[in-house]
Design a protein around this motif. Structure first.
Motif, mmCIF file in Angstrom:
data_model
loop_
_atom_site.group_PDB
_atom_site.id
_atom_site.type_symbol
_atom_site.label_atom_id
_atom_site.label_comp_id
_atom_site.label_asym_id
_atom_site.label_seq_id
_atom_site.Cartn_x
_atom_site.Cartn_y
_atom_site.Cartn_z
ATOM 1 N N GLY A 75 41.146 44.548 62.958
ATOM 2 C CA GLY A 75 41.577 45.301 61.930
ATOM 3 C C GLY A 75 40.761 45.020 60.732
ATOM 4 O O GLY A 75 39.555 44.750 60.796
ATOM 5 N N PHE A 76 41.386 45.298 59.641
ATOM 6 C CA PHE A 76 40.470 45.323 58.368
ATOM 7 C C PHE A 76 39.968 43.957 58.009
ATOM 8 O O PHE A 76 40.592 42.960 58.205
ATOM 9 N N ARG A 77 38.773 43.808 57.175
ATOM 10 C CA ARG A 77 38.568 42.568 56.736
ATOM 11 C C ARG A 77 39.233 41.850 55.724
ATOM 12 O O ARG A 77 40.125 42.683 55.077
ATOM 13 N N SER A 78 39.055 40.591 55.516
ATOM 14 C CA SER A 78 40.167 40.019 54.579
ATOM 15 C C SER A 78 40.031 40.494 53.356
ATOM 16 O O SER A 78 38.999 40.616 52.759
ATOM 17 N N ILE A 79 41.253 40.661 52.872
ATOM 18 C CA ILE A 79 41.363 41.330 51.396
ATOM 19 C C ILE A 79 41.088 40.210 50.481
ATOM 20 O O ILE A 79 40.314 40.367 49.270
ATOM 21 N N ASN A 80 41.371 38.862 50.723
ATOM 22 C CA ASN A 80 41.107 38.043 49.704
ATOM 23 C C ASN A 80 39.523 37.539 49.697
ATOM 24 O O ASN A 80 38.903 37.513 48.407
ATOM 25 N N VAL A 81 38.825 37.639 50.834
ATOM 26 C CA VAL A 81 37.325 37.707 50.720
ATOM 27 C C VAL A 81 36.600 39.023 50.081
ATOM 28 O O VAL A 81 35.835 38.746 49.030
ATOM 29 N N ALA A 82 37.373 39.990 50.161
ATOM 30 C CA ALA A 82 36.569 41.121 49.495
ATOM 31 C C ALA A 82 37.186 41.205 48.085
ATOM 32 O O ALA A 82 36.114 41.522 47.234
ATOM 33 N N LEU A 83 38.067 40.488 47.609
ATOM 34 C CA LEU A 83 38.418 40.314 46.192
ATOM 35 C C LEU A 83 37.362 39.570 45.485
ATOM 36 O O LEU A 83 37.163 39.831 44.389
ATOM 37 N N ARG A 84 37.427 38.346 46.240
ATOM 38 C CA ARG A 84 36.217 37.250 45.846
ATOM 39 C C ARG A 84 34.896 38.039 45.700
ATOM 40 O O ARG A 84 34.207 37.755 44.438
ATOM 41 N N GLN A 85 34.464 38.826 46.668
ATOM 42 C CA GLN A 85 33.185 39.328 46.434
ATOM 43 C C GLN A 85 33.082 40.668 45.340
ATOM 44 O O GLN A 85 32.218 40.673 44.755
ATOM 45 N N GLU A 86 34.182 41.227 45.420
ATOM 46 C CA GLU A 86 34.416 42.675 44.407
ATOM 47 C C GLU A 86 33.992 41.974 42.872
ATOM 48 O O GLU A 86 33.461 42.514 42.126
ATOM 49 N N PHE A 87 34.580 40.872 42.593
ATOM 50 C CA PHE A 87 34.773 40.508 41.349
ATOM 51 C C PHE A 87 33.855 39.170 40.967
ATOM 52 O O PHE A 87 33.799 38.379 40.016
ATOM 53 N N ASP A 88 33.244 39.027 42.184
ATOM 54 C CA ASP A 88 32.088 37.792 42.146
ATOM 55 C C ASP A 88 32.587 36.393 41.624
ATOM 56 O O ASP A 88 32.363 35.840 40.784
ATOM 57 N N LEU A 89 33.816 36.280 42.350
ATOM 58 C CA LEU A 89 34.598 34.836 41.922
ATOM 59 C C LEU A 89 33.784 33.812 42.831
ATOM 60 O O LEU A 89 34.551 33.499 43.632
ATOM 61 N N PHE A 90 32.916 33.469 42.086
ATOM 62 C CA PHE A 90 32.049 32.387 42.940
ATOM 63 C C PHE A 90 32.667 30.966 42.963
ATOM 64 O O PHE A 90 32.091 30.161 44.132
ATOM 65 N N ALA A 91 33.497 30.666 42.094
ATOM 66 C CA ALA A 91 33.940 29.168 42.504
ATOM 67 C C ALA A 91 35.373 28.950 42.772
ATOM 68 O O ALA A 91 36.447 29.932 42.122
ATOM 69 N N ASN A 92 35.733 28.517 43.857
ATOM 70 C CA ASN A 92 37.092 28.565 44.475
ATOM 71 C C ASN A 92 37.433 27.049 44.062
ATOM 72 O O ASN A 92 36.924 25.923 44.537
ATOM 73 N N VAL A 93 38.604 26.501 43.071
ATOM 74 C CA VAL A 93 38.668 25.321 42.691
ATOM 75 C C VAL A 93 40.171 24.762 43.289
ATOM 76 O O VAL A 93 41.019 25.450 42.798
ATOM 77 N N ARG A 94 40.250 23.730 44.091
ATOM 78 C CA ARG A 94 41.462 23.549 44.822
ATOM 79 C C ARG A 94 41.601 22.005 44.604
ATOM 80 O O ARG A 94 41.205 21.187 45.320
ATOM 81 N N PRO A 95 42.535 21.943 43.626
ATOM 82 C CA PRO A 95 42.781 20.542 43.419
ATOM 83 C C PRO A 95 43.820 19.909 44.671
ATOM 84 O O PRO A 95 45.108 20.841 44.877
ATOM 85 N N ALA A 96 43.971 18.645 44.971
ATOM 86 C CA ALA A 96 44.867 18.073 45.677
ATOM 87 C C ALA A 96 45.483 16.459 45.044
ATOM 88 O O ALA A 96 44.343 15.658 45.104
ATOM 89 N N LEU A 244 50.899 22.473 52.619
ATOM 90 C CA LEU A 244 50.365 23.501 52.159
ATOM 91 C C LEU A 244 50.915 24.040 50.984
ATOM 92 O O LEU A 244 50.846 25.016 50.099
ATOM 93 N N GLY A 245 52.398 23.621 50.884
ATOM 94 C CA GLY A 245 53.318 24.231 50.068
ATOM 95 C C GLY A 245 52.765 23.627 48.669
ATOM 96 O O GLY A 245 53.683 24.081 47.621
ATOM 97 N N LEU A 246 52.148 22.865 48.546
ATOM 98 C CA LEU A 246 51.851 22.084 46.997
ATOM 99 C C LEU A 246 50.431 22.308 46.712
ATOM 100 O O LEU A 246 50.232 22.045 45.292
ATOM 101 N N THR A 247 49.618 22.950 47.281
ATOM 102 C CA THR A 247 48.190 22.839 46.551
ATOM 103 C C THR A 247 47.780 24.604 46.147
ATOM 104 O O THR A 247 47.844 25.473 46.931
ATOM 105 N N PRO A 248 47.303 24.551 44.655
ATOM 106 C CA PRO A 248 46.841 25.773 44.364
ATOM 107 C C PRO A 248 45.375 25.993 44.374
ATOM 108 O O PRO A 248 44.701 25.065 44.714
ATOM 109 N N GLY A 249 44.801 27.119 44.040
ATOM 110 C CA GLY A 249 43.329 27.470 44.007
ATOM 111 C C GLY A 249 43.248 28.545 43.123
ATOM 112 O O GLY A 249 43.878 29.486 42.887
#
Ligand code: NAD
Length: 339
Positions: A75-96, A244-249
């Protein structure tokens, strides 16, 4: 402020509703631009990532996004990955961070900074035909650039300095992947020298890092790593603080930012009204912070933490019996009491 709201798939619509209610209760002045993506968009308009959604994010530069379903292995490529590439969202900050009591670890406070646009997720893959077998072999390319490695490592060091952190751990696999991971490590070491005296720096090979995270997570502070390792280790760090219910990104770029939960669409509980909206609520706090509303973000976060600590009205994934709605009401009530 104007924010694009993408409810997403599975538990997405229920946790985004909960988060919007909480933000409204906080008095935040937000005009939501509701847009579709993922399977919800495929059903409605036959496109997993409609132009209207991209245009909206381009205009608002801020999005709060529920999880999106990605078919595995086809099926189609990950939309999450596509959005990150489209807007050049280079940093994914995930606090726990540990909030709940009664867990194996009492004081985990890790911010994982994941490179978000390169590495094995760059999407260069193909099958190799041998004889009659069209899928006799497959290859996926991991691309690490000096530019990409430098900007993510620098982002992590700057984040550490500006958030009063003490240590940055560079996580890699340069012992085996001498080129791609070797470049990441070499660039990381070079950037680290600029922060000598201000931050402690250490290096870990990813497999040893995974073991150490499970044995002694308290000794980690900020972690910076490449795309795939960051994806995996951030689910691991979620597990250290209650799931997983507790961590944002936060997905941060120069001209846009998208805030979401680390978790996915949770198909096993979708539609049951029991999903934990905390991760997306904390992602909304990251959004408020990013938009210069730090004081409001702190109040909302305090209300979430109080409700979790009291444990009277929490969802099943963290040991309670509350529905998504009941938990959200409890967080809003805590906010009303001043957190
Ligand atoms: P998942 O994160 O959806 O679920 C893993 C487990 O955690 C499940 O048992 C689920 O019930 C539980 N869980 C997750 N979030 C929860 C919450 N908020 N409250 C209570 N329990 C929760 O992972 P998966 O099942 O591997 O993936 C399902 C789909 O989600 C896949 O299509 C995947 O591609 C997608 N996904 C999307 C994103 C995203 O949009 N950023 C991230 C990860 C996975």
């Amino acid at each position: 402020m104007n924010v694009t709201l993408i409810p997403g798939d599975g538990i997405g619509p229920s946790i985004t509703d909960a988060t919007v209610r909480l933000l409204e209760a906080s008095g935040a002045s937000i005009t939501w631009d509701r847009q579709l993506a993922g399977m919800a968009a495929v059903s409605a308009v036959g496109d997993p990532i409609p132009d209207a959604t991209l245009e909206s994010i381009r205009r608002t530069t801020l999005a709060l996004k529920g999880p999106l379903e990605t078919p595995s292995g086809k099926g189609f490529r990950s939309i999450n990955v596509a959005l990150r590439q489209e807007f050049d969202l280079f940093a994914n900050v995930r606090p726990a961070k540990t909030v709940l009591s009664g867990l194996r670890f009492t004081d985990v406070d890790i911010v994982l900074v994941r490179e978000n646009t390169e590495g094995l997720y760059i999407g260069i893959e193909n099958y190799i035909k041998i004889g009659d077998d069209k899928m006799a072999a497959a290859q996926s390319m991991a691309v690490v650039t000096r530019f990409g490695a430098e900007r993510i490592v620098r982002y992590a060091f700057e984040y550490a300095v500006s958030h009063g952190r003490k240590k940055v751990t560079l996580v890699h696999k340069a012992n085996i992947l001498k080129y791609s991971q070797g470049l990441f490590l070499a660039v990381g070491r070079a950037v680290a020298t600029e922060y000598a005296g201000r931050l402690l720096v250490e290096e870990r090979i990813v497999d040893a890092c995974a073991m150490e995270l499970v044995m002694r997570p308290e000794r980690f502070d900020v972690i910076v790593t490449t795309n795939l390792f960051g994806d995996i280790l951030s689910d691991l760090t979620s597990g250290l603080v209650g799931g997983l219910g507790l961590t944002p990104g936060a997905n941060i770029g120069k001209s846009a930012a998208i805030f979401e939960a680390v978790h996915g669409t949770a198909p096993d509980i979708a539609g049951k009204g029991v999903a934990n909206p905390t991760a997306l609520m904390l992602a909304a706090c990251q959004l408020l912070d990013h938009a210069g509303e730090g004081a409001r973000a702190a109040r909302v976060k305090q209300a979430i933490e109080t409700t979790l600590r009291e444990r009277r009205r929490v969802t099943a994934d963290v040991g309670g019996t509350a529905t998504t709605l009941q938990y959200t009401d409890a967080v809003i009530a805590a906010l009303g009491r001043g957190g």
